[in-house]
Design a protein around this motif. Structure first.
Motif, mmCIF file in Angstrom:
data_model
loop_
_atom_site.group_PDB
_atom_site.id
_atom_site.type_symbol
_atom_site.label_atom_id
_atom_site.label_comp_id
_atom_site.label_asym_id
_atom_site.label_seq_id
_atom_site.Cartn_x
_atom_site.Cartn_y
_atom_site.Cartn_z
ATOM 1 N N PRO A 93 45.732 33.009 47.914
ATOM 2 C CA PRO A 93 44.419 33.583 47.614
ATOM 3 C C PRO A 93 43.706 33.989 48.902
ATOM 4 N N LEU A 134 39.718 34.199 46.134
ATOM 5 C CA LEU A 134 40.019 35.304 45.226
ATOM 6 C C LEU A 134 41.503 35.246 44.907
ATOM 7 N N TYR A 135 41.814 35.066 43.627
ATOM 8 C CA TYR A 135 43.187 34.876 43.171
ATOM 9 C C TYR A 135 43.767 36.167 42.614
ATOM 10 N N PRO A 136 45.110 36.257 42.615
ATOM 11 C CA PRO A 136 45.730 37.387 41.919
ATOM 12 C C PRO A 136 45.483 37.262 40.422
ATOM 13 N N VAL A 137 45.318 38.398 39.774
ATOM 14 C CA VAL A 137 45.074 38.394 38.331
ATOM 15 C C VAL A 137 46.328 37.904 37.615
ATOM 16 N N LYS A 138 46.123 37.070 36.603
ATOM 17 C CA LYS A 138 47.229 36.557 35.796
ATOM 18 C C LYS A 138 47.527 37.550 34.672
ATOM 19 N N ASP A 152 45.215 37.756 31.747
ATOM 20 C CA ASP A 152 43.901 38.351 31.993
ATOM 21 C C ASP A 152 44.006 39.807 32.441
ATOM 22 N N PHE A 204 41.004 42.472 33.110
ATOM 23 C CA PHE A 204 40.834 42.855 34.512
ATOM 24 C C PHE A 204 40.948 44.370 34.667
ATOM 25 N N THR A 209 39.636 35.024 38.211
ATOM 26 C CA THR A 209 40.169 35.512 39.486
ATOM 27 C C THR A 209 39.489 34.937 40.721
ATOM 28 N N THR A 210 38.551 33.990 40.527
ATOM 29 C CA THR A 210 37.900 33.359 41.677
ATOM 30 C C THR A 210 37.884 31.847 41.481
ATOM 31 N N VAL A 213 37.380 41.433 44.293
ATOM 32 C CA VAL A 213 38.527 41.002 43.469
ATOM 33 C C VAL A 213 39.463 42.184 43.231
ATOM 34 N N ASN A 225 43.314 42.342 44.651
ATOM 35 C CA ASN A 225 44.419 42.518 43.722
ATOM 36 C C ASN A 225 45.178 43.814 43.997
#
Length: 121
Positions: A11, A23-27, A30, A34, A71-72, A94, A98
């Motif tokens: 992240p 800030l995470y990669p979108v799963k 989601d 997104f 995503t956070t 975000v 991504n």
């Protein structure tokens, strides 16, 4: 093994006031939400109007909170009290992060696909 950084990206961290936010990669679960939000936010950003951006953030606050929650590292309580302009800025970050994750993955996918033989060959 170096490809694992693409498969499981780290992240990115941004600062929100004094707080560090991951800030995470979108799963995949989601991804539809997104994508819809990212497309709308980028369209509004393209207009360049601050009032349009703020209006979007206010009208789509629930959707933005769901995307930001996924995503956070912010929890529901923190997201509830986020101002609309800050939420709009955070969703742009975000989307940026991504896009970077996808950009890193594309060359790896292309080289992996280049190594495959076509069924007709």
């Amino acid at each position: 093994m170096s490809d694992l950084t693409i498969l499981i990206p780290e992240p990115e961290v941004v600062r929100l006031g004094r707080k560090k936010v991951k800030l995470y990669p979108v799963k995949l679960k989601d991804f539809e939400l997104f994508g819809k939000s990212a497309q709308a936010v980028m369209g509004v950003m393209g207009s360049g109007s601050v009032s349009a951006i703020n209006n979007y953030a206010v009208q789509h606050a629930g959707e933005l909170r769901r995307v930001l929650r996924a995503t956070t590292s912010l929890n529901r309580f923190q997201l509830w009290w986020l101002s609309a302009p800050v939420a709009a800025q955070l969703i742009v970050q975000v989307v940026r992060v991504n896009a970077g994750f996808f950009g890193e993955a594309l060359p790896v996918m292309a080289s992996a696909l280049a190594g495959l033989k076509s069924p007709s060959a």
